[in-house]
Design a protein around this motif. Sequence first.
Motif, PDB file in Angstrom:
ATOM      1  N   GLN A 360       0.831  -1.203   0.000  1.00 53.97           N
ATOM      2  CA  GLN A 360       0.000   0.000   0.000  1.00 53.97           C
ATOM      3  C   GLN A 360       0.866   1.254   0.000  1.00 53.97           C
ATOM      4  O   GLN A 360       0.609   2.204  -0.758  1.00 53.97           O
ATOM      5  N   SER A 361       1.902   1.259   0.823  1.00 51.24           N
ATOM      6  CA  SER A 361       2.790   2.420   0.896  1.00 51.24           C
ATOM      7  C   SER A 361       3.562   2.621  -0.399  1.00 51.24           C
ATOM      8  O   SER A 361       3.680   3.747  -0.896  1.00 51.24           O
ATOM      9  N   GLU A 362       4.092   1.550  -0.966  1.00 52.10           N
ATOM     10  CA  GLU A 362       4.832   1.651  -2.223  1.00 52.10           C
ATOM     11  C   GLU A 362       3.914   2.126  -3.353  1.00 52.10           C
ATOM     12  O   GLU A 362       4.310   2.953  -4.177  1.00 52.10           O
ATOM     13  N   LEU A 363       2.713   1.605  -3.386  1.00 51.68           N
ATOM     14  CA  LEU A 363       1.789   1.960  -4.454  1.00 51.68           C
ATOM     15  C   LEU A 363       1.411   3.433  -4.376  1.00 51.68           C
ATOM     16  O   LEU A 363       1.202   4.088  -5.418  1.00 51.68           O
ATOM     17  N   ALA A 364       1.351   3.982  -3.166  1.00 50.79           N
ATOM     18  CA  ALA A 364       1.047   5.397  -3.012  1.00 50.79           C
ATOM     19  C   ALA A 364       2.111   6.274  -3.664  1.00 50.79           C
ATOM     20  O   ALA A 364       1.820   7.385  -4.120  1.00 50.79           O
ATOM     21  N   ASP A 365       3.349   5.774  -3.732  1.00 52.00           N
ATOM     22  CA  ASP A 365       4.430   6.520  -4.386  1.00 52.00           C
ATOM     23  C   ASP A 365       4.445   6.335  -5.897  1.00 52.00           C
ATOM     24  O   ASP A 365       4.972   7.176  -6.625  1.00 52.00           O
ATOM     25  N   LEU A 366       3.886   5.233  -6.371  1.00 55.44           N
ATOM     26  CA  LEU A 366       4.013   4.881  -7.784  1.00 55.44           C
ATOM     27  C   LEU A 366       2.768   5.186  -8.612  1.00 55.44           C
ATOM     28  O   LEU A 366       2.857   5.250  -9.847  1.00 55.44           O
ATOM     29  N   ALA A 367       1.619   5.319  -7.990  1.00 54.38           N
ATOM     30  CA  ALA A 367       0.365   5.495  -8.720  1.00 54.38           C
ATOM     31  C   ALA A 367      -0.289   6.818  -8.359  1.00 54.38           C
ATOM     32  O   ALA A 367      -0.179   7.294  -7.224  1.00 54.38           O
ATOM     33  N   ALA A 368      -0.983   7.399  -9.348  1.00 54.92           N
ATOM     34  CA  ALA A 368      -1.636   8.688  -9.113  1.00 54.92           C
ATOM     35  C   ALA A 368      -2.855   8.545  -8.216  1.00 54.92           C
ATOM     36  O   ALA A 368      -3.104   9.384  -7.350  1.00 54.92           O
ATOM     37  N   SER A 369      -3.635   7.489  -8.425  1.00 58.27           N
ATOM     38  CA  SER A 369      -4.775   7.232  -7.542  1.00 58.27           C
ATOM     39  C   SER A 369      -4.357   6.224  -6.472  1.00 58.27           C
ATOM     40  O   SER A 369      -3.365   5.521  -6.624  1.00 58.27           O
ATOM     41  N   ARG A 370      -5.120   6.160  -5.402  1.00 52.94           N
ATOM     42  CA  ARG A 370      -4.721   5.342  -4.257  1.00 52.94           C
ATOM     43  C   ARG A 370      -5.852   4.418  -3.823  1.00 52.94           C
ATOM     44  O   ARG A 370      -6.585   4.708  -2.867  1.00 52.94           O
ATOM     45  N   PRO A 371      -6.017   3.327  -4.520  1.00 52.54           N
ATOM     46  CA  PRO A 371      -7.047   2.376  -4.097  1.00 52.54           C
ATOM     47  C   PRO A 371      -6.679   1.732  -2.768  1.00 52.54           C
ATOM     48  O   PRO A 371      -5.500   1.646  -2.408  1.00 52.54           O
ATOM     49  N   ARG A 372      -7.695   1.278  -2.066  1.00 52.01           N
ATOM     50  CA  ARG A 372      -7.464   0.583  -0.798  1.00 52.01           C
ATOM     51  C   ARG A 372      -7.068  -0.855  -1.080  1.00 52.01           C
ATOM     52  O   ARG A 372      -7.697  -1.522  -1.908  1.00 52.01           O
ATOM     53  N   LEU A 373      -6.035  -1.334  -0.410  1.00 52.31           N
ATOM     54  CA  LEU A 373      -5.597  -2.721  -0.537  1.00 52.31           C
ATOM     55  C   LEU A 373      -6.095  -3.520   0.656  1.00 52.31           C
ATOM     56  O   LEU A 373      -5.985  -3.055   1.809  1.00 52.31           O
ATOM     57  N   VAL A 374      -6.619  -4.711   0.387  1.00 52.12           N
ATOM     58  CA  VAL A 374      -7.073  -5.596   1.459  1.00 52.12           C
ATOM     59  C   VAL A 374      -6.588  -7.003   1.165  1.00 52.12           C
ATOM     60  O   VAL A 374      -6.321  -7.359   0.016  1.00 52.12           O
ATOM     61  N   LEU A 375      -6.485  -7.801   2.212  1.00 53.28           N
ATOM     62  CA  LEU A 375      -6.147  -9.208   2.048  1.00 53.28           C
ATOM     63  C   LEU A 375      -7.406 -10.017   1.761  1.00 53.28           C
ATOM     64  O   LEU A 375      -8.498  -9.678   2.230  1.00 53.28           O
ATOM     65  N   ALA A 376      -7.255 -11.071   0.995  1.00 52.24           N
ATOM     66  CA  ALA A 376      -8.382 -11.941   0.679  1.00 52.24           C
ATOM     67  C   ALA A 376      -9.000 -12.485   1.960  1.00 52.24           C
ATOM     68  O   ALA A 376      -8.315 -12.702   2.961  1.00 52.24           O
ATOM     69  N   ALA A 377     -10.312 -12.712   1.904  1.00 51.85           N
ATOM     70  CA  ALA A 377     -11.035 -13.166   3.099  1.00 51.85           C
ATOM     71  C   ALA A 377     -11.689 -14.527   2.911  1.00 51.85           C
ATOM     72  O   ALA A 377     -12.380 -14.996   3.812  1.00 51.85           O
ATOM     73  N   VAL A 378     -11.515 -15.156   1.740  1.00 57.75           N
ATOM     74  CA  VAL A 378     -12.031 -16.508   1.531  1.00 57.75           C
ATOM     75  C   VAL A 378     -10.861 -17.457   1.758  1.00 57.75           C
ATOM     76  O   VAL A 378      -9.995 -17.605   0.902  1.00 57.75           O
ATOM     77  N   PRO A 379     -10.798 -18.104   2.918  1.00 56.12           N
ATOM     78  CA  PRO A 379      -9.572 -18.805   3.303  1.00 56.12           C
ATOM     79  C   PRO A 379      -9.371 -20.165   2.664  1.00 56.12           C
ATOM     80  O   PRO A 379      -8.241 -20.621   2.505  1.00 56.12           O
ATOM     81  N   ARG A 380     -10.440 -20.837   2.297  1.00 56.44           N
ATOM     82  CA  ARG A 380     -10.322 -22.238   1.885  1.00 56.44           C
ATOM     83  C   ARG A 380     -10.804 -22.426   0.451  1.00 56.44           C
ATOM     84  O   ARG A 380     -11.936 -22.103   0.132  1.00 56.44           O
ATOM     85  N   ARG A 381      -9.916 -22.916  -0.399  1.00 52.33           N
ATOM     86  CA  ARG A 381     -10.239 -23.252  -1.780  1.00 52.33           C
ATOM     87  C   ARG A 381     -11.059 -22.155  -2.458  1.00 52.33           C
ATOM     88  O   ARG A 381     -12.220 -22.365  -2.868  1.00 52.33           O
ATOM     89  N   PRO A 382     -10.482 -20.965  -2.631  1.00 51.09           N
ATOM     90  CA  PRO A 382     -11.270 -19.856  -3.179  1.00 51.09           C
ATOM     91  C   PRO A 382     -11.695 -20.060  -4.625  1.00 51.09           C
ATOM     92  O   PRO A 382     -12.751 -19.567  -5.021  1.00 51.09           O
ATOM     93  N   VAL A 383     -10.895 -20.770  -5.439  1.00 53.25           N
ATOM     94  CA  VAL A 383     -11.318 -21.041  -6.818  1.00 53.25           C
ATOM     95  C   VAL A 383     -12.577 -21.894  -6.811  1.00 53.25           C
ATOM     96  O   VAL A 383     -13.555 -21.608  -7.519  1.00 53.25           O
ATOM     97  N   LEU A 384     -12.564 -22.930  -6.001  1.00 53.98           N
ATOM     98  CA  LEU A 384     -13.720 -23.817  -5.916  1.00 53.98           C
ATOM     99  C   LEU A 384     -14.933 -23.085  -5.349  1.00 53.98           C
ATOM    100  O   LEU A 384     -16.059 -23.259  -5.832  1.00 53.98           O
ATOM    101  N   ARG A 385     -14.708 -22.253  -4.341  1.00 55.81           N
ATOM    102  CA  ARG A 385     -15.816 -21.481  -3.781  1.00 55.81           C
ATOM    103  C   ARG A 385     -16.427 -20.566  -4.830  1.00 55.81           C
ATOM    104  O   ARG A 385     -17.647 -20.415  -4.930  1.00 55.81           O
ATOM    105  N   GLY A 386     -15.565 -19.944  -5.637  1.00 54.73           N
ATOM    106  CA  GLY A 386     -16.064 -19.078  -6.695  1.00 54.73           C
ATOM    107  C   GLY A 386     -16.835 -19.840  -7.749  1.00 54.73           C
ATOM    108  O   GLY A 386     -17.856 -19.358  -8.268  1.00 54.73           O
TER     109      GLY A 386
END
Length: 404
Positions: A360-386
Motif C-alpha cells: 500500500q505504501s509503495e503503491l502510493a508513491d508509484l500510482a496517481a490514484s490510491r485504491p485501498r488494498l485488502v487481504l483476501a477473506a475466503v480462506p479455503r479453496r477460493p477457486v472452488l468457492r467461486g
Amino acid sequence: MAGTTPGTPGTPRVLRAMNDRAALDLLLEHGPLSRTRIGKLTGLSKPTASQLLARLEAAGLVVATGTTAGRPGPNAQLYAVNARAAYAAGLDVNPFRIHAAVADITGEIVGEYELRTPGRAASGVVRQVTDALDGAVKAAGITREDVRRLVIGTPGAFDPATGRLRYASHLPGWHSPTLLEELAAVLPMPFEYENDVNLVAVAEQRVGAARGHTDFALLWNEEGLGAALVLGGRLHRGFTGGAGEVGFLPVPGTPLVRQVTKANSGGFQELAGVQAVPRIARAIGIDTPEQPYVEVASGLLAHAVEAHGEDPRYAELLDRYAERVAIGLASIVAVLDPELIVLSGDVLVAGGEPLRARVQSELADLAASRPRLVLAAVPRRPVLRGALESALATTRAEVFDTSR
C-alpha cells in the motif's frame, strides 16, 4: 383492449414472484425466519407473508424448521430454504489435480472429491472431469442428474471465438478444439467454464473482502501471477478471455520477455512471481531452497511476518518484495483506477498485514490514484468457492423463479 400477458412487469404474477425471490434471498442471508420477521423485512402484511410462505412451501422451496421456543413471546414457526431444492457443482482444475465439490441451494458444500492428475494421459481429460464430478456427487449422496449446473475453473481462458484454451500451456490435455463439445456430450447438466482467478474474484465479491464493491481488481499469486478485473459489478474478460493475464505484463526491473506465450512467463511474473521470493531471500543472505515452489515462497514470507521485527533481513525481504508487487499494480491502477485491490493466493496472503501495508505504501508513491488494498477473506479453496457461487447464482435464478 388487449389483455396483459402473464410476464408483463407489474402484473400480480410478476409482483408475487418478486416478493417470493426477496423472501428466499432473506432466508439465504439470515437463516430460518418466522412469518412475522419475513413480513417486517419485506414490508408485506401478515396475511400476504402467510400466503407467500404457503406458496413457497407447496413449491418445495421452503420448509418449516423448528419454532422460536426459548425466545420471548409465544412460539412461532420458523421457515428455511429447502436445501434439497437443487444442487450445483464446481471444479477447480490445475496441472496436478481436479478438486470437485457439490453444494446445495443454500451454498453449503455437501460433497467433495479430489482427483490427482499428474502424469495422466492428455486424452483422458473428459474422463478426469467426469470422475472428479462423480466422486463429489457420490460423497453428496445424490446422482449426477441431480446437479442443475456445473462451473469449471481452469488457468487461462477459453477463447470464445475458437473454443480453445489459451494462456495455459502448462495444463496438458485441455487444448483440444473439440474439448467443450466432448464435455457437453457426456455431462447431463449445463456447464460453464471460467478462468480460475476470475472465480476467486467471484468468491471475494459474494462472500469475502470485496462484498459491496462493484469496481475492484484482485491480484493472485500462486504458481503464476494473475489478476481479475470487476468493472461495474461484472467480470471483465477481454476479447479473447485474456484480461487479467498480468504475469505477461512488461515491467521495469526485469529483462524484456519476448514470445511470452511460448515462455509461459513475462516481466511481472519474473519480477514478483513465486520464483522471486527465494531469489530475494538468497540475495540478502537468507538460506533457502532454490526451487520456485509455492510452499517455499509462502514459508519465507510467513516466517518474515513473524521475524521481521527481530531480524532486519526479513524486514528487507518484505520491503523488496512489496516494491516488486507494487510496480506491477501501478500499471493496473493507472489503466483501471479501481476502488479496491484484493491481494490473494497463498504467496501474497502469507505476507499478511506487514506485506499488505508495505505494498500500500509503495503503491502510493508509484500510482496517481490510491485504491485501498485488502487481504483476501475466503480462506479455503477460493477457486472452488467461486465456481460454486457462480453455479449457484444461475441455479437460484432458475429454481427461485416462481413466475413461470
